[in-house]
Write a protein that holds these residues in place. Structure first.
Motif, PDB file in Angstrom:
ATOM      1  N   HIS A 155      -1.240  -0.709  -4.121  1.00  0.00           N
ATOM      2  CA  HIS A 155      -2.573  -0.173  -3.890  1.00  0.00           C
ATOM      3  C   HIS A 155      -2.381   1.218  -3.294  1.00  0.00           C
ATOM      4  O   HIS A 155      -1.629   1.371  -2.325  1.00  0.00           O
ATOM      5  N   ALA A 162      -4.047   4.798  -1.684  1.00  0.00           N
ATOM      6  CA  ALA A 162      -5.168   5.465  -1.033  1.00  0.00           C
ATOM      7  C   ALA A 162      -4.775   6.939  -0.909  1.00  0.00           C
ATOM      8  O   ALA A 162      -3.730   7.255  -0.333  1.00  0.00           O
ATOM      9  N   TRP A 222       0.825  -1.207   0.000  1.00  0.00           N
ATOM     10  CA  TRP A 222       0.000   0.000   0.000  1.00  0.00           C
ATOM     11  C   TRP A 222       0.856   1.251   0.000  1.00  0.00           C
ATOM     12  O   TRP A 222       1.936   1.293   0.588  1.00  0.00           O
ATOM     13  N   THR A 242      -9.237   4.881  -3.995  1.00  0.00           N
ATOM     14  CA  THR A 242      -8.113   3.952  -4.036  1.00  0.00           C
ATOM     15  C   THR A 242      -7.922   3.477  -5.467  1.00  0.00           C
ATOM     16  O   THR A 242      -8.832   3.550  -6.294  1.00  0.00           O
TER      17      THR A 242
END
Length: 160
Positions: free
Chosen positions: A100, A102, A21, A88
């Motif tokens: 990923h 965000a 992330w 996202t």
């Protein structure tokens, strides 16, 4: 502690332990412009391109803690509040690793006119408004609009 600074309606992603992330923080100034910084030519990913403040979520970190750390490291400012989530996405930078992302609009404490950049990583910065969005495509492929699109969404979410 994290919950205290999350604005109403902000959704934080569920992060699976096996996922990589990245968080992005869009800081808006009093004129409604977004802070961006230019990635130096020696950066492994996306060299010589514009980016928002952010980076990888480290093992054991929450999204908010990663935002807090990245904002402090890259600007010297302190995260005050997560105002809006900008969504996202998942992407591969060409290295086979699916990341990923965000992204969020945030409020910070500190002197917005004097960010403390990591100058070796980000040799310059700018405040961009809607009319300046084409700048964010500098040195990017025409289909690489992720940073442009995140900043455009943030500018549309501007209060007032």
């Amino acid at each position: 502690m994290d919950e205290e600074i999350i604005g109403p309606g902000v959704r934080l992603p569920d992060m699976a332990p096996d996922e990589v992330w990245v968080v992005g923080a869009v800081v808006l100034d009093a004129d409604g412009r977004a802070f961006v910084q230019f990635r130096g030519p020696g950066r492994r990913l996306f060299p010589s391109t514009w980016d928002v403040v952010g980076g990888h979520v480290e093992d054991g970190e929450t999204v908010v803690r990663a935002l807090r750390r990245e904002i402090a490291e890259e600007t010297g400012w302190a995260l005050r509040r997560v105002v809006h989530d900008l969504g996202t996405s998942a992407w591969d930078a060409g290295d086979g690793i699916v990341r990923h992302s965000a992204d969020f609009v945030v409020e910070v404490d500190g002197d917005l006119s004097r960010p403390v950049l990591e100058w070796d990583k980000h040799p310059r910065f700018a405040w961009v408004g809607v009319d300046d969005l084409p700048l964010l495509m500098e040195n990017r492929a025409p289909d690489d609009t992720a940073v442009h699109d995140v900043v455009a969404r943030a500018l549309r979410r501007r209060p007032g």
